[in-house]
Structure formats: structure tokens, C-alpha cells
Design a protein around this motif. Structure first.
Motif, PDB file in Angstrom:
ATOM      1  N   ILE A  34     -24.699 -39.132 -67.366  1.00 25.00           N
ATOM      2  CA  ILE A  34     -24.762 -40.514 -66.903  1.00 25.00           C
ATOM      3  C   ILE A  34     -24.405 -40.603 -65.420  1.00 25.00           C
ATOM      4  CG2 ILE A  34     -23.665 -42.784 -67.124  1.00 25.00           C
ATOM      5  CD1 ILE A  34     -25.616 -42.312 -69.296  1.00 25.00           C
ATOM      6  N   GLY A  35     -23.484 -39.725 -64.970  1.00 23.78           N
ATOM      7  CA  GLY A  35     -23.057 -39.735 -63.578  1.00 23.78           C
ATOM      8  C   GLY A  35     -24.151 -39.387 -62.597  1.00 23.78           C
ATOM      9  N   GLN A  36     -25.236 -38.799 -63.065  1.00 25.21           N
ATOM     10  CA  GLN A  36     -26.351 -38.484 -62.179  1.00 25.21           C
ATOM     11  C   GLN A  36     -27.260 -39.693 -61.962  1.00 25.21           C
ATOM     12  OE1 GLN A  36     -25.912 -35.517 -60.766  1.00 25.21           O
ATOM     13  NE2 GLN A  36     -24.177 -35.461 -62.199  1.00 25.21           N
ATOM     14  N   LEU A  37     -27.053 -40.753 -62.760  1.00 28.73           N
ATOM     15  CA  LEU A  37     -27.826 -41.977 -62.543  1.00 28.73           C
ATOM     16  C   LEU A  37     -27.285 -42.696 -61.304  1.00 28.73           C
ATOM     17  CD1 LEU A  37     -28.063 -43.165 -66.255  1.00 28.73           C
ATOM     18  CD2 LEU A  37     -29.776 -41.923 -64.934  1.00 28.73           C
ATOM     19  N   PRO A  38     -28.076 -43.528 -60.661  1.00 26.23           N
ATOM     20  CA  PRO A  38     -27.697 -44.062 -59.357  1.00 26.23           C
ATOM     21  C   PRO A  38     -26.591 -45.101 -59.367  1.00 26.23           C
ATOM     22  CG  PRO A  38     -29.789 -44.991 -60.073  1.00 26.23           C
ATOM     23  CD  PRO A  38     -29.445 -43.916 -61.054  1.00 26.23           C
ATOM     24  N   GLU A  39     -26.199 -45.658 -60.517  1.00 26.60           N
ATOM     25  CA  GLU A  39     -25.226 -46.745 -60.550  1.00 26.60           C
ATOM     26  C   GLU A  39     -24.010 -46.352 -61.381  1.00 26.60           C
ATOM     27  OE1 GLU A  39     -27.420 -50.031 -62.046  1.00 26.60           O
ATOM     28  OE2 GLU A  39     -28.389 -50.463 -60.129  1.00 26.60           O
ATOM     29  N   ALA A  40     -22.813 -46.693 -60.855  1.00 28.30           N
ATOM     30  CA  ALA A  40     -21.561 -46.294 -61.508  1.00 28.30           C
ATOM     31  C   ALA A  40     -21.293 -47.067 -62.787  1.00 28.30           C
ATOM     32  CB  ALA A  40     -20.388 -46.488 -60.534  1.00 28.30           C
ATOM     33  N   HIS A  41     -21.940 -48.226 -62.980  1.00 27.41           N
ATOM     34  CA  HIS A  41     -21.571 -49.045 -64.131  1.00 27.41           C
ATOM     35  C   HIS A  41     -21.981 -48.401 -65.459  1.00 27.41           C
ATOM     36  CE1 HIS A  41     -25.690 -50.672 -63.250  1.00 27.41           C
ATOM     37  NE2 HIS A  41     -25.782 -50.626 -64.556  1.00 27.41           N
ATOM     38  N   TYR A  42     -22.909 -47.416 -65.442  1.00 32.46           N
ATOM     39  CA  TYR A  42     -23.229 -46.717 -66.692  1.00 32.46           C
ATOM     40  C   TYR A  42     -22.031 -45.890 -67.166  1.00 32.46           C
ATOM     41  CZ  TYR A  42     -28.175 -47.963 -66.391  1.00 32.46           C
ATOM     42  OH  TYR A  42     -29.356 -48.657 -66.352  1.00 32.46           O
ATOM     43  N   ILE A  43     -21.323 -45.259 -66.214  1.00 33.57           N
ATOM     44  CA  ILE A  43     -20.111 -44.511 -66.579  1.00 33.57           C
ATOM     45  C   ILE A  43     -19.077 -45.458 -67.168  1.00 33.57           C
ATOM     46  CG2 ILE A  43     -18.233 -43.070 -65.715  1.00 33.57           C
ATOM     47  CD1 ILE A  43     -20.064 -42.098 -63.515  1.00 33.57           C
ATOM     48  N   GLY A  44     -18.873 -46.594 -66.524  1.00 30.73           N
ATOM     49  CA  GLY A  44     -17.913 -47.565 -67.024  1.00 30.73           C
ATOM     50  C   GLY A  44     -18.287 -48.102 -68.389  1.00 30.73           C
ATOM     51  N   ALA A  45     -19.598 -48.308 -68.629  1.00 26.92           N
ATOM     52  CA  ALA A  45     -20.041 -48.825 -69.929  1.00 26.92           C
ATOM     53  C   ALA A  45     -19.709 -47.849 -71.048  1.00 26.92           C
ATOM     54  CB  ALA A  45     -21.538 -49.104 -69.897  1.00 26.92           C
ATOM     55  N   ILE A  46     -19.955 -46.545 -70.814  1.00 23.09           N
ATOM     56  CA  ILE A  46     -19.618 -45.540 -71.828  1.00 23.09           C
ATOM     57  C   ILE A  46     -18.109 -45.472 -72.019  1.00 23.09           C
ATOM     58  CG2 ILE A  46     -19.531 -43.057 -72.226  1.00 23.09           C
ATOM     59  CD1 ILE A  46     -22.333 -42.803 -71.430  1.00 23.09           C
ATOM     60  N   ALA A  47     -17.341 -45.560 -70.926  1.00 25.44           N
ATOM     61  CA  ALA A  47     -15.882 -45.501 -71.042  1.00 25.44           C
ATOM     62  C   ALA A  47     -15.360 -46.659 -71.891  1.00 25.44           C
ATOM     63  CB  ALA A  47     -15.248 -45.539 -69.644  1.00 25.44           C
ATOM     64  N   ILE A  48     -15.828 -47.862 -71.621  1.00 24.79           N
ATOM     65  CA  ILE A  48     -15.382 -49.031 -72.383  1.00 24.79           C
ATOM     66  C   ILE A  48     -15.845 -48.939 -73.835  1.00 24.79           C
ATOM     67  CG2 ILE A  48     -15.602 -51.528 -72.624  1.00 24.79           C
ATOM     68  CD1 ILE A  48     -13.930 -50.827 -70.252  1.00 24.79           C
ATOM     69  N   GLY A  49     -17.140 -48.667 -74.040  1.00 26.63           N
ATOM     70  CA  GLY A  49     -17.679 -48.615 -75.390  1.00 26.63           C
ATOM     71  C   GLY A  49     -17.058 -47.508 -76.224  1.00 26.63           C
ATOM     72  N   ALA A  50     -16.891 -46.319 -75.629  1.00 22.23           N
ATOM     73  CA  ALA A  50     -16.343 -45.188 -76.372  1.00 22.23           C
ATOM     74  C   ALA A  50     -14.892 -45.424 -76.753  1.00 22.23           C
ATOM     75  CB  ALA A  50     -16.477 -43.911 -75.559  1.00 22.23           C
ATOM     76  N   LEU A  51     -14.108 -46.070 -75.873  1.00 22.22           N
ATOM     77  CA  LEU A  51     -12.707 -46.305 -76.192  1.00 22.22           C
ATOM     78  C   LEU A  51     -12.552 -47.354 -77.288  1.00 22.22           C
ATOM     79  CD1 LEU A  51     -10.803 -46.046 -72.816  1.00 22.22           C
ATOM     80  CD2 LEU A  51     -10.297 -44.834 -74.929  1.00 22.22           C
TER      81      LEU A  51
END
Length: 455
Positions: A34-51
């Protein structure tokens, strides 16, 4: 019983270390892809959803831990039928709880998002991710019980094969769904669901293959009696409360990182994934302690119990030092591998010191968790977790809010240190009172002059 040597500890720990590392490695790969995608909010979405997902699934980790402790003691006492009955009842309980989780998921998902209060642009992505992941509830909870049964029987090879196979498949599907099909954070969730059901199928086949003998009608009849399920639930209540408290602490850490901005949230999430990688590696010796210590107590071998604890502790400390050294030497290329967003890398470099010290600080709590699980003395785990969270973590964060993200990391580090210190206090207390075998065992062992094992 067979003497507990350094070789027996390593032989049991290494397979489960490999299996454990594959679990957070999956999260690392999720984040890296996900970190290779151009926007940081995908990382945050996985962090929130996974937790939020973990608040439910990991909250039922008592299905593994409780199964391990009871099976280890039954196996140590030579009661294989009782050990199998523990697995069967835990499996029935797992299926029932999974159905309840799926039925109630709109409620707990809404409550989780209200608790973490993600920014508006993250909510739809995180909600979609978690809604997909919930479909794997039966597979996840059932696999917990199988893994616990194997570890309690001192068989860590099958758990390794189950978990590694599941996570390797998950990694392959991650790349296919996220990069190949362009499904982004939803693709990460879909890959996990497919992999977890295939892993559960492998786990059930492994149990069938390794059973000492095929279960008969007598076992099935015993499963129909409701009483033991209530006992099983009450016995695992402390583990449930302990696990939920731990997950709430992780959720709080992520939520407070989110308040500091998307770059800080992404940086904290990546560093937390690396720390989980270290934690799961160190848990290999905690799992070894569960099986070895539980078997020794089941056989009423107090000297073997202390020998298992000491040897597992030595290897855990050595491994923590190696991990800290690895992070010290390799954090720059690791950060570059995890994300190509310059702002996120900058935040990570500013806080790298916490990544280097945490494996050393947290190692005692991991090891002692294993000792208390194997001995089925889980009440102390709940007490120490509540104290560390409410008496150390939250107050320290409150008084260091002006320090920003460094204050958050300081509170999290102190929380892990407090867990280890308070668990060690109770370990010494039980050892000095010869309390590991209960009142009857204490009276017997007191007359034999056994070692207290508190060194």
C-alpha cells in the motif's frame, strides 16, 4: 519427564518463531504494498481498519491461550483424552462466538470507528476494509483453538506450517489484488479472507492426521453437556479482559497518532508493524514456555517448570538484543522499503530511537505472559495489564501531551516496561510461596526443598 535443556527450548521455539514472524510480516507486506501507492491515506485506512478488526478477533485470543494452558497440563499428566476434549469444546465455542461476531458486526464496527474517530477521508476506506475482513471470523477463531492444542502438546511444527502457509498465500494474493487488480485497501482485506479459510482447512486436516486415535461417540456425547462450556468461558474471562485492554491500548496509540496528522499516523503505523514483527519473533520463546512450563506443572515437576522458565528467559533476552541491534543497523533501508513518501520517512527517522529500545523493554512481558498462560494463572495477567494501562500508560500520555509524538511513544514504552515489571513481581511472589502447584502442591513441595527459580 524429559529434562528441559537449551536444545529442547530452541527446538520448540524456532518453528513457532518462524510462524509468528510470518503474521506481522503479512502486515508489513500489506503496508509496504500500500505504501507504494501515491497517497498516505491508504496506509492510514488499513491501520484504522485492521486495529478495529483486531479489537474483535484478537479479543478472542483466549481461545488459543486458554486451550494451550489446559492442554499442556492435561498432556503433562498423561491425559490425552482430556486434552482432546479441551480442543473439541474450544472448537465448538469458537464457532458459536464467530457466529455472534458476524451477527453483531454492524454494532461493534460502528462503536470502533466512534472510539478511534478517524478523519473523514479515512472512514469509507477503513469501513470497507473491516467489513470484508469480518467474513473470515469462523476460520480465524477455529484456527486459534487448533494452534493452541498443538502448542500445548509441545508440537510447534504444525502451527508453523499452518501460519506460514496462510501468510505466504496472503502475501501472494496481496500483490495480485492490490497491485495487479488495483483493489487498494479492499484488495488487502480480500486476500486475507481467502488465505485464512485455506489455512483453517490445513489446520483441521493436521489435527485429523495427528490424533492418537479417532474420536468416538463418547467424546461427542460429552460435547452435548452445557456445563463445561460455562466453566471454559469463566476460566478464560481474565484472558479476554487482558487481551481487550491490550488492544485498546494499541487502538489508543493509533488514534492519538491520527490526531497528529496523516504523515505521523502513517509513520507510527509502519514502526508499529516493525515492532510487531519483533514481538512475534520473541513470542516464540513465550510459546515454548507455555508448552514446557504447562507440561511440567501437569506432571507436578516444579524443578522442570523453573528450568523451562530460566532457559526460555535467557534465549528471549538474547534474541531481543539481536533484534535491537538489527534495527539500529538497518533502520534506514527498512524505512525506505516500507514507504516512498518523503514526509513519512522523515517522521520515522525523528522517532527511530523508540524503535531501537522497545524490543529490549518489552521482552520480559512477552516471556512472562507465556509462563502464566502455561501455568493457567491468568488472573495475574489481567491485573498487571489493567495496572499498566490505567496506572502508567494513560497518565503518562496525559502529562506528556505537549511533547507530541515523542510523548505518545514514551507512554507506550513505559506501558510495556510496566507489564514486564508487574508480571515479574507476581512470578516472584508465587515462587516464594511455592504457589505454582496450588495449595496442595505448595505443601508437598515445601517439604522437598525445591528451588524457587527466582534468579
Amino acid at each position: 519427564m524429559t529434562p528441559i535443556t537449551h536444545k529442547s527450548v530452541v527446538t520448540m521455539a524456532v518453528p513457532i518463531m518462524l510462524a509468528n514472524v510470518s503474521q506481522p510480516l503479512l502486515g508489513v507486506v500489506d503496508t509496504a504494498v500500500i505504501g507504494q501507492l501515491p497517497e498516505a491515506h491508504y496506509i492510514g485506512a488499513i491501520a484504522i481498519g485492521a486495529l478495529i478488526f483486531s479489537l474483535v478477533y484478537w479479543g478472542f485470543g483466549f481461545l488459543r491461550m486458554g486451550t494451550t494452558g489446559l492442554v499442556a497440563k492435561a498432556s503433562g499428566a498423561g491425559e490425552d483424552e482430556r486434552a482432546l476434549l479441551v480442543l473439541a469444546r474450544s472448537a465448538v465455542l469458537a464457532i458459536g462466538l464467530a457466529a455472534l461476531v458476524i451477527l453483531l458486526h454492524p454494532l461493534w464496527l460502528q462503536a470502533g470507528f466512534a472510539l478511534m474517530a478517524p478523519r473523514e477521508e479515512l472512514l469509507p476506506l477503513a469501513n470497507s476494509y473491516a467489513s470484508i475482513r469480518i467474513a473470515s471470523a469462523p476460520a480465524v477463531l477455529l484456527t486459534y483453538t487448533v494452534v493452541g492444542w498443538f502448542i500445548g502438546r509441545q508440537n510447534t511444527r504444525w502451527p508453523m506450517l499452518i501460519m506460514v502457509s496462510t501468510n505466504v498465500l496472503n502475501i501472494v494474493l496481496d500483490v495480485l489484488f492490490i497491485i495487479g487488480l488495483g483493489l487498494n485497501s479492499d484488495g488487502a482485506a480480500m486476500a486475507t479472507v481467502v488465505a485464512e479459510y485455506l489455512g483453517c482447512a490445513l489446520a483441521l486436516w493436521a489435527v485429523w492426521r495427528t490424533l492418537p486415535r479417532r474420536p468416538g461417540r463418547d467424546l461427542l456425547r460429552q460435547l452435548l453437556f452445557p456445563g463445561p462450556y460455562g466453566v471454559l468461558l469463566r476460566g478464560n474471562r481474565d484472558l479476554f479482559l487482558r487481551t481487550v485492554t491490550l488492544l485498546l491500548c494499541f487502538a489508543f496509540f493509533t488514534a492519538m497518532g491520527d490526531k497528529l496528522g496523516s504523515d505521523t499516523l502513517a509513520a507510527n503505523s509502519i514502526m508499529l508493524q516493525l515492532l510487531l514483527l519483533a514481538a512475534f519473533a520473541l513470542d516464540g520463546f513465550a510459546f515454548a514456555a507455555e508448552g514446557l512450563a504447562g507440561n511440567s506443572l501437569g506432571a507436578r515437576d516444579l524443578q522442570g517448570f523453573y528450568a523451562a522458565t530460566r532457559r526460555c528467559a535467557m534465549w528471549c533476552a538474547f534474541s531481543a538484543a539481536l533484534i535491537a541491534l538489527f534495527f539500529t543497523l538497518m533502520h534506514v533501508p527498512l524505512f525506505a522499503l516500507m514507504t516512498n513518501i518523503p514526509e513519512v520517512r522523515t517522521v520515522m527517522l525523528q522517532h527511530r530511537g523508540w524503535l531501537l529500545v522497545l524490543p529490549l523493554v518489552a521482552a520480559p512481558s512477552y516471556l512472562l505472559d507465556g509462563v502464566f498462560i502455561g501455568s493457567a494463572e491468568t488472573r495475574y495477567m489481567m491485573i498487571t495489564m489493567l495496572f499498566s494501562a490505567l496506572g502508567v500508560y494513560l497518565p503518562l500520555w496525559f502529562f506528556t501531551r505537549d511533547w507530541g509524538n515523542h510523548g505518545l511513544w514514551l507512554a507506550f514504552t513505559a506501558f510495556n516496561a510496566a507489564r514486564g515489571a508487574t508480571l515479574y513481581y507476581y512470578y516472584r511472589r508465587l515462587s516464594n510461596k511455592n504457589g505454582w502447584l496450588g495449595e496442595e502442591g505448595a505443601q508437598k513441595s515445601a517439604g522437598k526443598g525445591l528451588e524457587t527459580g527466582t534468579s
